[in-house]
Design an enzyme around this catalytic site. Sequence first.
Site, short mmCIF file in Angstrom:
data_model
loop_
_atom_site.label_atom_id
_atom_site.label_comp_id
_atom_site.label_asym_id
_atom_site.label_seq_id
_atom_site.Cartn_x
_atom_site.Cartn_y
_atom_site.Cartn_z
N HIS A 1 -58.39 -11.41 -29.55
CA HIS A 1 -59.81 -11.21 -29.25
C HIS A 1 -60.14 -11.69 -27.84
O HIS A 1 -60.90 -11.04 -27.11
CB HIS A 1 -60.66 -11.95 -30.29
N GLU B 1 -58.95 -9.25 -25.28
CA GLU B 1 -59.88 -8.12 -25.25
C GLU B 1 -61.05 -8.41 -24.31
O GLU B 1 -61.46 -7.56 -23.52
CB GLU B 1 -60.36 -7.82 -26.66
N HIS B 2 -61.60 -9.63 -24.40
CA HIS B 2 -62.70 -10.02 -23.52
C HIS B 2 -62.27 -10.01 -22.05
O HIS B 2 -63.00 -9.55 -21.17
CB HIS B 2 -63.19 -11.42 -23.88
N GLU C 1 -69.98 -17.18 -29.09
CA GLU C 1 -69.81 -16.14 -30.11
C GLU C 1 -69.44 -16.76 -31.46
O GLU C 1 -69.93 -16.34 -32.50
CB GLU C 1 -68.74 -15.14 -29.66
#
Length: 480
Positions: free
Chosen positions: A114, A117-118, A194
């Site tokens: 994840h 991905e950022h 997040e």
Amino acid sequence: MKKGKGTWYSTVSVFLDSAEEHKLQRLFDPHRVGQKPPADATDFNRACFKKSVRKFSRANLILGRRDLLLTRHQCSNGARVVLEKIPAVRSVSIGIWIGTGSRNETAENNGVSHFLEHMFFKGTETRNAREIAESFDRIGGHVNAFTSKEYTCFYSKVLDEHAEHALDVLADMFFHSTFSTEELNKEKHVVFEEIKMYEDTPDEMVHDLLGEAVFGDHPLGYPILGNEQSLNSFNSETLRNYMKDSYTPDNVVISIAGNVDESILKKVEEYFGSYQANNEKHSLEEPDFQTSKVARKKETEQAHLCLGFNGLPVRDKEIYGLSVLNNVLGGSMSSRLFQEVREERGLAYSIFSYHSSFRDNGVLTIYGGTGADRVDELYTTISDILKNLKENGITETELDNSKEQIKGNLMLGLESTNSRMSLNGKNELLLGRQRTLDDMISEIQEVSKSQVDSLARSIFTDRFSCSLVSPDGTLPKALK
């Protein structure tokens, strides 16, 4: 950028080309294609008939024979490409699918899929983060990404005239991201926020807790976002090593859908056809389905309850039968859970079920949110519904209605290039093949009552896990 709860791989993610052609499909029978208009038709009616037959021929091609519009290509290095040409639209959706997610991580690098991905959005050798965003904004397109348990996807949707530009920027992000220390440290704080956001969303958190309950220490039980400790350990070398191991050509699918021809395949080959990566294969450990209970005390207005039952892997031949079973149980407003829990008893606003399929297993989840003082009643009501479903099975009416609803969802879903891109990408990545609409409808039609009843008896047993988030963190009495 977002995370996914898992691979919710169901039969409802196929797409129709336009509302007009959906209407045509209902109004004109396939056997009329190629026939002459009735002998008593007026000149105007003859013209309308011929026009409608031509339109239906085209609609039938798109709906029933999507394989004629699909091109599968394998680059020289093994990367796969799926192209679906849709001439009737003015958009193109492009997705880069990588077969890696939180399942491919360790406890030490949990969250790296994840976080990587950022970081693809934080600058390349020729574009900074603002320029990446502006490169899509200025052409009226959009770009995004998500990470799930078993795959990651970067995707864009643009006007057809900007398809090559979008592919160029996505490829630049994929191959030339710099992962600078400054941007990396800033983005860690973004992901920390997040994580806090999800911690403040109990109806999301309870699903992650169910993953822990079902899979325990297995990577499928890891949170997709990771945790503060693991994230703090990441540096540019961590990301590059993970890419080297996981972003291999044989693990990548480029899916394109929209108003574009096969000439774009040359550009895909140019960008993705020559890179090499680590050829070392990593086997996945098959998880054991665990029966455990996880409860979290949190200041909330409601109690959020999840039950998880052992489901089916994505390639299982019974997957369509399970789609029907889930639809009857809690997949629609006419489902048993919705009608009994919400409509009859007023126990919950949100009550539903869904099935998550992974490569070698699956989980059927039931979720309900109710007042903390009514969680015992909610659990008892759900248990009674499952008991009745096991003992008496579904009705023929429920079977027929569910089939029609699933087929309707399939047809209505054919309206979005983005969703077609998604379907084709997941099919290629997880199944290694493409399925036509005719194939899927045929398999849905073949589902029998006895098949669904047998699945209900085998799935809804005493072997299940549960998770709860509530003000007092107290499980239903029947589960203690």
